[in-house]
Design a protein around this motif. Structure first.
Motif, PDB file in Angstrom:
ATOM      1  N   GLU A  31     -11.720   4.308   6.428  1.00  0.00           N
ATOM      2  CA  GLU A  31     -10.741   4.739   5.859  1.00  0.00           C
ATOM      3  C   GLU A  31      -9.617   4.091   4.549  1.00  0.00           C
ATOM      4  N   SER A  32     -10.850   2.590   4.363  1.00  0.00           N
ATOM      5  CA  SER A  32     -10.225   1.964   3.225  1.00  0.00           C
ATOM      6  C   SER A  32     -10.463   3.069   2.055  1.00  0.00           C
ATOM      7  N   TYR A  33     -12.149   3.399   2.352  1.00  0.00           N
ATOM      8  CA  TYR A  33     -12.405   4.120   1.141  1.00  0.00           C
ATOM      9  C   TYR A  33     -10.876   5.775   0.654  1.00  0.00           C
ATOM     10  N   TYR A  40      -5.068   6.545  -5.747  1.00  0.00           N
ATOM     11  CA  TYR A  40      -5.603   6.889  -6.765  1.00  0.00           C
ATOM     12  C   TYR A  40      -4.719   8.131  -7.251  1.00  0.00           C
ATOM     13  N   LEU A  41      -4.340   9.057  -5.902  1.00  0.00           N
ATOM     14  CA  LEU A  41      -3.943  10.301  -6.311  1.00  0.00           C
ATOM     15  C   LEU A  41      -2.469  10.446  -6.250  1.00  0.00           C
ATOM     16  N   VAL A 117     -12.926   6.473  -7.726  1.00  0.00           N
ATOM     17  CA  VAL A 117     -12.118   5.170  -7.670  1.00  0.00           C
ATOM     18  C   VAL A 117     -13.185   4.921  -6.248  1.00  0.00           C
ATOM     19  N   GLY A 118     -12.651   5.740  -6.061  1.00  0.00           N
ATOM     20  CA  GLY A 118     -12.981   5.397  -3.678  1.00  0.00           C
ATOM     21  C   GLY A 118     -14.375   4.690  -3.633  1.00  0.00           C
ATOM     22  N   LEU A 119     -15.169   4.938  -4.189  1.00  0.00           N
ATOM     23  CA  LEU A 119     -16.827   3.914  -4.702  1.00  0.00           C
ATOM     24  C   LEU A 119     -16.786   3.431  -5.336  1.00  0.00           C
TER      25      LEU A 119
END
Length: 265
Positions: A31-33, A40-41, A117-119
C-alpha cells in the motif's frame, strides 16, 4: 497553534508509519508503494501530458485495480480512444491517431518511472532499510532461540547421564526425569513456534519481493513491446517515403521524356 502543530505531527506520523512496517506486513508495504506510485503520477502529469492532464488522470484512475495500481494497457487504450474520438492533438502533431499512440506510450514510460520511484525513491529506501534491519533482527532471534533449545536439550542429556550414574530406586528416577522433561518440553515447543513464526515472516517477504519483481518485469515487457511497435511504424513510414520518392522520380522522368519528344518534333 498547538492544535495545528499536533495535527501536523499526527499526519506526519501516519505518513511515516506505513514505511516503517514490521517484517511480514507485506500488504502494508505494498500500500505504501502504491501510494508513492500514485503521488509520482499525479505530480508529473502536467509536465508530460499538457494539456491532456485531466483526461490522462481520468484514464489512470479508471484503469486502477484491486491493489490501486493502474493497468497500463487499459489506461493506454482509454486515452487513445479519447484522443481519436475527440480529435485531440497538439501544435506539433495534427494526426490525432498518432498523437493517441504517443500519449499511450508516454503513460507506459511514466508508470515505469513511477514504479522505480516507488521502489528506489526516498520512501522506498526507508522501507527497504527497515526490512533489512528487521530481517537481521529476526535472524538473530532465531539464532538465540536455537541456542536456548540446544541448552535445554543439553540439560536433558545431563539429567539422563546423571540418572545413569546413580543406582537408587528406578521408579523414582523415572518419575524425576519425567517431571524434568515435562517441564522443559513446553519451552522447547514455544521456541520452535517462534522460529516457525519468524521463518514465515521471511517467506512472506520473499513472496512480496517476487510480486514486485514480476510487476517490474511486466513494465519492461510493455516498454519492449512499445519499442517494437515504434520500430514497425518507423519502417512503415520509411517504406511509404521510399515509394513516394520512387513515384516522384518516375513522374519527373516521364515529364522529361515527354518534353524531349516535343523538342524533337
Amino acid at each position: 497553534m498547538r492544535k495545528t502543530t499536533f495535527l501536523t505531527i499526527t499526519l506526519s506520523f501516519l505518513v511515516v508509519l506505513p514505511a516503517m512496517a514490521e517484517l511480514g506486513q507485506v500488504w502494508t508495504d505494498f500500500e505504501s508503494y502504491s501510494t508513492d506510485l500514485q503521488n509520482y503520477l499525479s505530480s508529473n502529469l502536467s509536465d508530460s501530458f499538457k494539456p491532456l492532464e485531466i483526461r490522462t488522470q481520468g484514464s489512470l484512475n479508471g484503469a486502477r485495480g484491486e491493489v490501486n495500481i493502474p493497468n497500463p494497457v487499459a489506461a493506454g487504450e482509454q486515452i487513445r480512444d479519447d484522443i481519436t474520438l475527440y480529435s485531440l492533438s497538439d501544435k506539433f502533431e495534427n494526426n490525432s491517431a498518432v498523437r493517441g499512440i504517443s500519449v499511450s506510450n508516454e503513460i507506459n514510460r511514466l508508470l515505469t518511472r513511477g514504479s522505480v520511484v516507488g521502489l528506489m525513491g526516498a520512501n522506498g529506501q526507508v522501507r527497504l532499510k527497515a526490512k533489512l534491519q528487521n530481517t537481521e533482527t529476526t535472524l538473530k532471534n532465531i539464532e538465540e532461540a536455537v541456542r536456548n533449545a540446544e541448552q535445554n536439550q543439553s540439560l536433558i542429556d545431563n539429567l539422563l547421564a546423571q540418572a545413569g550414574s546413580l543406582k537408587p530406586d528406578p521408579t523414582k528416577i523415572g518419575d524425576y526425569l519425567s517431571g524434568q522433561s515435562n517441564a522443559i518440553q513446553p519451552t522447547l515447543l514455544l521456541q520452535s513456534i517462534k522460529i516457525q513464526r519468524d521463518q514465515s515472516k521471511i517467506l512472506s517477504e520473499t513472496l512480496a519481493q517476487t510480486v514486485q519483481t514480476n510487476q517490474s518485469l511486466q513494465y519492461s515487457n510493455l516498454n519492449l513491446a512499445n519499442i517494437s511497435q515504434q520500430m514497425e511504424e518507423a519502417n512503415r513510414a520509411r517504406r511509404v517515403d521510399s515509394a513516394t520518392e520512387a513515384a516522384r522520380l518516375l513522374r519527373t522522368t516521364s515529364q522529361i521524356d515527354l518534353f524531349g519528344r516535343n523538342l524533337d518534333r
